[in-house]
Design a protein around this motif. Structure first.
Motif, mmCIF file in Angstrom:
data_model
loop_
_atom_site.group_PDB
_atom_site.id
_atom_site.type_symbol
_atom_site.label_atom_id
_atom_site.label_comp_id
_atom_site.label_asym_id
_atom_site.label_seq_id
_atom_site.Cartn_x
_atom_site.Cartn_y
_atom_site.Cartn_z
ATOM 1 N N ALA A 278 45.660 44.359 43.297
ATOM 2 C CA ALA A 278 45.135 45.199 42.212
ATOM 3 C C ALA A 278 44.085 44.457 41.391
ATOM 4 N N ALA A 279 44.385 43.200 41.039
ATOM 5 C CA ALA A 279 43.452 42.414 40.235
ATOM 6 C C ALA A 279 42.157 42.138 41.000
ATOM 7 N N SER A 280 42.280 41.786 42.281
ATOM 8 C CA SER A 280 41.107 41.484 43.095
ATOM 9 C C SER A 280 40.219 42.710 43.283
ATOM 10 N N VAL A 281 40.842 43.856 43.562
ATOM 11 C CA VAL A 281 40.080 45.092 43.752
ATOM 12 C C VAL A 281 39.350 45.468 42.464
ATOM 13 N N THR A 282 40.030 45.326 41.343
ATOM 14 C CA THR A 282 39.426 45.692 40.052
ATOM 15 C C THR A 282 38.196 44.841 39.747
ATOM 16 N N VAL A 283 38.351 43.518 39.875
ATOM 17 C CA VAL A 283 37.236 42.608 39.559
ATOM 18 C C VAL A 283 36.071 42.813 40.517
ATOM 19 N N ILE A 284 36.368 42.922 41.818
ATOM 20 C CA ILE A 284 35.296 43.086 42.797
ATOM 21 C C ILE A 284 34.596 44.427 42.624
ATOM 22 N N THR A 285 35.348 45.479 42.324
ATOM 23 C CA THR A 285 34.735 46.793 42.095
ATOM 24 C C THR A 285 33.708 46.718 40.967
ATOM 25 N N ILE A 286 34.071 46.072 39.874
ATOM 26 C CA ILE A 286 33.151 45.914 38.741
ATOM 27 C C ILE A 286 31.960 45.045 39.131
ATOM 28 N N ASN A 287 32.243 43.989 39.909
ATOM 29 C CA ASN A 287 31.212 43.024 40.279
ATOM 30 C C ASN A 287 30.156 43.595 41.231
ATOM 31 N N ILE A 288 30.553 44.541 42.102
ATOM 32 C CA ILE A 288 29.613 45.086 43.094
ATOM 33 C C ILE A 288 29.105 46.466 42.712
ATOM 34 N N LEU A 289 29.427 46.894 41.505
ATOM 35 C CA LEU A 289 29.069 48.251 41.075
ATOM 36 C C LEU A 289 27.569 48.505 41.163
ATOM 37 N N SER A 290 26.772 47.483 40.887
ATOM 38 C CA SER A 290 25.316 47.658 40.908
ATOM 39 C C SER A 290 24.765 47.830 42.316
ATOM 40 N N GLU A 293 26.408 53.283 44.964
ATOM 41 C CA GLU A 293 25.950 54.470 44.244
ATOM 42 C C GLU A 293 26.797 54.783 43.020
ATOM 43 N N ASN A 294 28.084 54.641 43.137
ATOM 44 C CA ASN A 294 28.976 54.990 42.037
ATOM 45 C C ASN A 294 30.269 54.187 42.110
ATOM 46 N N VAL A 295 31.152 54.400 41.155
ATOM 47 C CA VAL A 295 32.418 53.662 41.081
ATOM 48 C C VAL A 295 33.289 53.928 42.310
ATOM 49 N N PHE A 296 33.294 55.172 42.797
ATOM 50 C CA PHE A 296 34.124 55.508 43.956
ATOM 51 C C PHE A 296 33.731 54.681 45.172
ATOM 52 N N HIS A 297 32.436 54.592 45.452
ATOM 53 C CA HIS A 297 31.979 53.821 46.621
ATOM 54 C C HIS A 297 32.300 52.331 46.450
ATOM 55 N N ALA A 298 32.079 51.815 45.240
ATOM 56 C CA ALA A 298 32.378 50.403 44.991
ATOM 57 C C ALA A 298 33.871 50.135 45.174
ATOM 58 N N PHE A 299 34.711 51.036 44.651
ATOM 59 C CA PHE A 299 36.162 50.889 44.795
ATOM 60 C C PHE A 299 36.578 50.988 46.260
ATOM 61 N N ARG A 300 36.005 51.931 46.976
ATOM 62 C CA ARG A 300 36.341 52.139 48.395
ATOM 63 C C ARG A 300 36.100 50.869 49.218
ATOM 64 N N TYR A 301 34.919 50.264 49.048
ATOM 65 C CA TYR A 301 34.598 49.075 49.837
ATOM 66 C C TYR A 301 35.357 47.849 49.347
ATOM 67 N N ALA A 302 35.562 47.745 48.032
ATOM 68 C CA ALA A 302 36.316 46.617 47.489
ATOM 69 C C ALA A 302 37.767 46.660 47.946
ATOM 70 N N ALA A 303 38.390 47.844 47.856
ATOM 71 C CA ALA A 303 39.792 47.984 48.254
ATOM 72 C C ALA A 303 39.978 47.674 49.731
ATOM 73 N N PHE A 304 39.079 48.187 50.570
ATOM 74 C CA PHE A 304 39.197 47.955 52.013
ATOM 75 C C PHE A 304 39.086 46.472 52.319
ATOM 76 N N GLN A 305 38.081 45.805 51.720
ATOM 77 C CA GLN A 305 37.853 44.408 52.075
ATOM 78 C C GLN A 305 38.928 43.495 51.525
ATOM 79 N N VAL A 306 39.429 43.790 50.327
ATOM 80 C CA VAL A 306 40.529 42.994 49.770
ATOM 81 C C VAL A 306 41.776 43.140 50.637
ATOM 82 N N ALA A 307 42.107 44.380 51.011
ATOM 83 C CA ALA A 307 43.272 44.614 51.876
ATOM 84 C C ALA A 307 43.101 43.915 53.215
ATOM 85 N N SER A 308 41.896 43.959 53.758
ATOM 86 C CA SER A 308 41.623 43.351 55.057
ATOM 87 C C SER A 308 41.757 41.834 55.020
ATOM 88 N N ILE A 309 41.291 41.210 53.926
ATOM 89 C CA ILE A 309 41.312 39.748 53.845
ATOM 90 C C ILE A 309 42.687 39.220 53.470
#
Length: 481
Positions: A278-290, A293-309
């Motif tokens: 949860a902490a990793s996904v939250t920080v990475i989502t904020i970090n890659i937001l720029s 396109e939007n928060v959903f896309h940033a969360f989607r890719y952050a959650a997938f990659q954190v779970a994968s790693i």
């Protein structure tokens, strides 16, 4: 040392591998591929090995801890050595060292590869690649124990030697029944994922091999661009959830079947595991937001990659090499941590870090309060001195092997990030690293020596170091038959 019993069990195990090879042979037959003959040839060879070594039971059948560790290490090595032959015979991977690397990566559920072009592989060969993940995820020995008649007295030492984590316990009195329960839960979760992926538009073949890789937290698939090929939020979501589920200790699923919700909810390792995610996904989502396109896309890719790693699966949907340094650093840290003990995931394991942090806190408390009596507890139970000592030895051996491997791999003269993350990702059974072994790259450019080192690291990481170190000890083999 009961060497005759070791040979007998290994002969039996190789016979099982010979039978398993008939599955990809059947897949090859369905697609009218000549590569199916390579599986039949190796299956026949293993059948002969079984007839010579695995049929006649020795008079003395008792095995102890040292035999168990030797059997586990040798079994994984032999399954990989023979499992590589279909790749070579079929011509899919002509170089045996490369084929061995790929097979070890499969059985250890690492997911690192030397293949630059995956989609051109024969269907049967790729099915075998991914099936090795599914078998290796729960464990080669656990798989064999489930389908053979090895007595319970000898089965439990083998399970304890193979199961990841500081400790391994029976779910039920008989070890063979424990193996059956584990694989039953494993099979059900895999089947559910197959169905859900097919709802998302995958055909049965694609759904099976992606589910095999998710279940084993491995990462092999049949697409050059991994899961990114599908560009589907639904598929990303399904695989993300199942990667996290397969990173949980399977003992907790058994407790859920018994409706022991209290023990599951109070499990400290599970809470730490989900907290880190949860902490990793939250920080990475904020970090890659720029970047997105939007928060959903940033969360989607952050959650997938954190779970994968963190589960050491190794799938990817985005090239995280392009992410900010903070995000890459977080991924590198959770690559160390890994999944829960008793799961199919690799890494050092969450519970070891929880116990280590508690041990540090205990030492600080002792210094501040010399007369205080303190104990380290996990889930309300005292952690024994043997377990604490084992964790300390594990960390020491881990650091030594990591450093030695980096030094040897550095002979190839790649940058430090490539050499270090290459060793780190293989010893933690993750798959992709950073720099030249990042998510869109692979290990094809390394020398044969480095590939052998990586293969050793994958086996050592999957078997939690000690079995392979014992295998290399001359004292283990001094006693006669």
């Amino acid at each position: 040392m009961n060497k005759r019993m070791i040979i007998y069990i290994l002969g039996k195990m190789l016979g099982v591998e010979g039978v398993v090879l008939l599955i990809p042979a059947f897949v090859s037959l369905l697609y009218w591929e000549k590569s199916g003959f390579s599986f039949l040839i190796v299956s026949a060879i293993l059948g002969i090995v079984f007839l010579i070594f695995g049929r006649k039971r020795p008079k003395s059948t008792r095995i102890y801890g040292k035999e168990s560790f030797a059997i586990v290490a040798l079994a994984w090595l032999l399954w990989s050595l023979f499992g590589a032959l279909p790749f070579v015979i079929s011509g899919s991977i002509p170089n045996y060292v490369d084929a061995f690397f790929e097979t070890v990566s499969g059985f250890t559920t690492t997911g690192s590869t030397i293949l630059q072009e995956i989609e051109s592989l024969p269907m049967g060969i790729n099915f075998w690649r991914c099936l090795t993940h599914w078998i290796g995820g729960m464990g080669v020995l656990v798989f064999v124990l489930m389908i053979t008649s090895l007595d319970d007295e000898n089965s439990m030492p083998l399970m304890r030697a193979e199961m990841p984590g500081p400790e391994a316990d029976k779910l039920v009195p008989k070890a063979r029944n424990t193996a059956a329960i584990l694989y039953g839960m494993y099979f059900v979760l895999t089947a559910v994922e197959v169905v859900l992926l097919m709802f998302g538009g995958m055909n049965l073949y694609d759904a099976l091999i992606h589910s095999f890789s998710t279940a084993g937290t491995g990462g092999f698939n049949n697409r050059n661009t991994s899961v990114a090929f599908y560009d589907s939020a639904y598929i990303d979501g399904v695989i993300t959830v199942f990667m996290i589920l397969f990173g949980v200790n399977f003992n907790l699923y058994f407790l859920l079947l018994l409706k022991d919700w209290k023990s599951v909810l109070k499990n400290e390792e599970l809470r730490a595991y989900l907290g880190v995610i949860a902490a990793s996904v939250t920080v990475i989502t904020i970090n890659i937001l720029s970047i997105y396109e939007n928060v959903f896309h940033a969360f989607r890719y952050a959650a997938f990659q954190v779970a994968s790693i963190i589960t050491t699966t190794g799938f990817y949907t985005a090239d995280y090499e392009l992410w900010p340094e903070l995000s890459k650093a977080i991924l590198l840290v959770i690559m160390f941590i890994g999944a829960c003990a008793g799961s199919t995931g690799g890494g050092i394991k969450v519970c070891r870090f929880v116990i280590l942090l508690k041990s540090i806190r205990q030492e600080i408390h002792k210094i501040l309060h010399p007369n205080a009596v303190t104990v380290v507890k996990l889930n309300g139970k005292k952690v024994g001195q043997d377990t604490l000592r084992g964790i300390n030895v594990y960390f020491a051996a881990y650091v030594f092997i990591l450093a030695a491997s980096v030094l040897i791999v550095s002979i190839d003269n790649f940058d430090f990030a490539t050499s270090f993350s290459g060793v780190l990702t293989t010893i933690n059974n993750v798959g992709p690293g950073i720099s030249k072994v990042g998510p869109v790259e692979n290990f094809h450019m390394f020398s044969p020596l480095s590939k052998i080192v990586f293969s050793f690291d994958m086996l050592v990481g999957r078997l939690e170091i000690i079995p392979f170190l014992l295998l290399l000890s001359p004292a283990l083999w001094r006693k006669k038959f």
